[in-house]
Write a protein that holds these residues in place. Structure first.
Motif, PDB file in Angstrom:
ATOM      1  N   VAL A   1       0.834  -1.205   0.000  1.00  0.00           N
ATOM      2  CA  VAL A   1       0.000   0.000   0.000  1.00  0.00           C
ATOM      3  C   VAL A   1       0.871   1.258   0.000  1.00  0.00           C
ATOM      4  O   VAL A   1       0.659   2.178  -0.792  1.00  0.00           O
ATOM      5  CB  VAL A   1      -0.935  -0.010   1.238  1.00  0.00           C
ATOM      6  CG1 VAL A   1      -1.682   1.297   1.362  1.00  0.00           C
ATOM      7  CG2 VAL A   1      -1.899  -1.184   1.142  1.00  0.00           C
ATOM      8  N   LEU A   2       1.891   1.273   0.874  1.00  0.00           N
ATOM      9  CA  LEU A   2       2.695   2.499   1.008  1.00  0.00           C
ATOM     10  C   LEU A   2       3.467   2.827  -0.266  1.00  0.00           C
ATOM     11  O   LEU A   2       3.688   3.994  -0.586  1.00  0.00           O
ATOM     12  CB  LEU A   2       3.687   2.353   2.170  1.00  0.00           C
ATOM     13  CG  LEU A   2       3.084   2.315   3.584  1.00  0.00           C
ATOM     14  CD1 LEU A   2       4.184   2.196   4.631  1.00  0.00           C
ATOM     15  CD2 LEU A   2       2.238   3.555   3.846  1.00  0.00           C
ATOM     16  N   THR A   3       3.909   1.806  -0.987  1.00  0.00           N
ATOM     17  CA  THR A   3       4.748   2.097  -2.169  1.00  0.00           C
ATOM     18  C   THR A   3       3.916   2.512  -3.377  1.00  0.00           C
ATOM     19  O   THR A   3       4.460   3.090  -4.312  1.00  0.00           O
ATOM     20  CB  THR A   3       5.593   0.858  -2.568  1.00  0.00           C
ATOM     21  OG1 THR A   3       4.737  -0.272  -2.709  1.00  0.00           O
ATOM     22  CG2 THR A   3       6.671   0.562  -1.548  1.00  0.00           C
ATOM     23  N   ARG A   4       2.613   2.250  -3.331  1.00  0.00           N
ATOM     24  CA  ARG A   4       1.808   2.495  -4.530  1.00  0.00           C
ATOM     25  C   ARG A   4       1.797   3.965  -4.947  1.00  0.00           C
ATOM     26  O   ARG A   4       2.078   4.278  -6.109  1.00  0.00           O
ATOM     27  CB  ARG A   4       0.381   1.980  -4.324  1.00  0.00           C
ATOM     28  CG  ARG A   4      -0.398   1.969  -5.636  1.00  0.00           C
ATOM     29  CD  ARG A   4      -1.802   1.439  -5.480  1.00  0.00           C
ATOM     30  NE  ARG A   4      -1.848   0.074  -5.019  1.00  0.00           N
ATOM     31  CZ  ARG A   4      -2.713  -0.404  -4.096  1.00  0.00           C
ATOM     32  NH1 ARG A   4      -3.574   0.410  -3.528  1.00  0.00           N
ATOM     33  NH2 ARG A   4      -2.697  -1.663  -3.740  1.00  0.00           N
ATOM     34  N   PRO A   5       1.510   4.907  -4.020  1.00  0.00           N
ATOM     35  CA  PRO A   5       1.425   6.302  -4.476  1.00  0.00           C
ATOM     36  C   PRO A   5       2.787   6.978  -4.620  1.00  0.00           C
ATOM     37  O   PRO A   5       2.879   8.056  -5.207  1.00  0.00           O
ATOM     38  CB  PRO A   5       0.621   6.984  -3.365  1.00  0.00           C
ATOM     39  CG  PRO A   5       0.896   6.160  -2.147  1.00  0.00           C
ATOM     40  CD  PRO A   5       1.169   4.769  -2.603  1.00  0.00           C
ATOM     41  N   LEU A   6       3.830   6.383  -4.063  1.00  0.00           N
ATOM     42  CA  LEU A   6       5.121   7.086  -4.010  1.00  0.00           C
ATOM     43  C   LEU A   6       5.839   7.070  -5.355  1.00  0.00           C
ATOM     44  O   LEU A   6       5.785   6.084  -6.082  1.00  0.00           O
ATOM     45  CB  LEU A   6       6.035   6.436  -2.972  1.00  0.00           C
ATOM     46  CG  LEU A   6       5.584   6.499  -1.506  1.00  0.00           C
ATOM     47  CD1 LEU A   6       6.564   5.732  -0.628  1.00  0.00           C
ATOM     48  CD2 LEU A   6       5.482   7.947  -1.057  1.00  0.00           C
TER      49      LEU A   6
END
Ligand SMILES: C[S@@+](CC[C@H](N)C(=O)[O-])C[C@H]1O[C@@H](n2cnc3c(N)ncnc32)[C@H](O)[C@@H]1O
Length: 313
Positions: A294-299
């Motif tokens: 989840v955390l890497t998706r928007p970054l």
């Protein structure tokens, strides 16, 4: 194929990380290499070991010892956590293919350092048009040739000329490989070969940490983004984007010092906890992978390992 670092040791390969770097403070490891994650009771490689890093000998021994994800990945913490790390890598691999609109059935791929073939299998399942794997070890090319007869594998040191014609590849990948080139001249040669072999518009995918300051260890050198950009530009390759791979599953380096220290302590604890009982990696791997997914998706840039995407002019 003996390589010597032009820099000597600036950091002790001490902390360990999943994909070859492991960072606590400024210490560096390489992925599960001797002296990083250890089984309880086994010896740590002396931090100031004067031994020259000979990549062929090193990797041949390592991959012959364990031709599985924990041989290519992070030894010591066990297979279950390595599997979780590789699942997260696969998610990011697919994100990158989608982002770049790479169509595997149309793509001629050169894979650098395929190791035990994790990404070879991904390409195969996605119907890649052709794949050439170049690995410094005999064991990788022997075993991958047997397992994937429709692809080509050769024992090649990628810091020497590659057996590929100019502009013959649509995609060149270097997943957790370029940081194992400790000599800067040899590193530049490998980048130059990628630039030569890629067709105009083709892409180079590189996974590394891209830390704020270069991290130099005995078996491993993670160069900064600026160093990468300069080396790539000299060979007609422009960085177009980056895709973060890990946030919690690997030490954070591209963050303020206090956070890096915190992350280092977290990793240190996790490493010890997993080494004590690698079966714990199954549950913990699932939990952390779901967070990192989840955390890497928007970054567009991450605190730890990233896949850098460079396009040939
Ligand atoms: C950390 S493993 C990564 C393997 C695989 N890419 C993966 O992500 O699972 C590094 C791989 O790079 C290969 N390698 C290291 N230095 C190399 C060099 N100079 N030329 C070719 N292969 C090299 C090693 O033999 C090993 O297979």
């Amino acid at each position: 194929m003996t390589h010597t670092s032009g820099h000597g040791r600036l950091d002790a390969p001490d902390a360990s990380t999943p994909d070859g770097h492991g960072i606590r403070g400024r210490r560096t490891p390489a992925d599960g290499e001797p002296g990083t994650a250890r089984q309880p009771g086994t010896a740590r490689q002396p931090a100031d070991s004067p031994a020259t890093y000979d990549p062929e000998t090193f990797w041949e021994a390592r991959l012959r010892g364990r031709f599985d994800l924990s041989g290519a990945g992070f030894r010591g913490i066990g297979k279950p956590f390595n599997e979780a790390l590789y699942r997260q890598r696969e998610i990011v691999f697919d994100r990158v293919l989608r982002r770049l609109r790479i169509d595997p059935p149309q793509s001629r791929v050169v894979e650098l350092g395929p190791g035990t073939g994790f990404y070879v299998e991904l390409w195969k399942r996605r119907g890649v048009r052709s794949l050439l794997g170049l690995d410094i070890t005999a064991v990788a090319s022997e075993r991958l040739t047997a397992a994937y007869p429709s692809f080509a594998f050769q024992q090649v040191d990628i810091t020497e000329p590659w057996p590929s014609p100019d502009a013959s590849a649509d995609v060149v990948t270097a997943f957790d490989v370029l940081f194992h080139i400790v000599d800067d001249v040899r590193f530049a040669t490998a980048i130059g070969e990628a630039g030569r072999v890629l067709r105009p518009g083709g892409v180079l995918l590189v996974s590394d940490l891209f830390p704020r300051r270069a991290i130099r260890g005995h078996h491993h050198v993670s160069r900064t983004l600026a160093e990468y950009k300069a080396a790539l530009a000299r060979h007609g390759l422009d960085v177009v984007s980056r895709a973060p791979v890990f946030v919690t599953m690997h030490p954070a380096v591209d963050v303020p010092a206090a956070l890096a220290a915190l992350s280092g302590r977290w990793w240190s604890w996790l490493e010890r906890w997993l080494i004590a009982d690698p079966r714990r990696g199954r549950r913990m791997g699932r939990i952390l992978a779901s967070i990192d997914r989840v955390l890497t998706r928007p970054l567009r840039g991450g605190p730890s390992t990233e896949v850098l995407i460079a396009r040939k002019r």
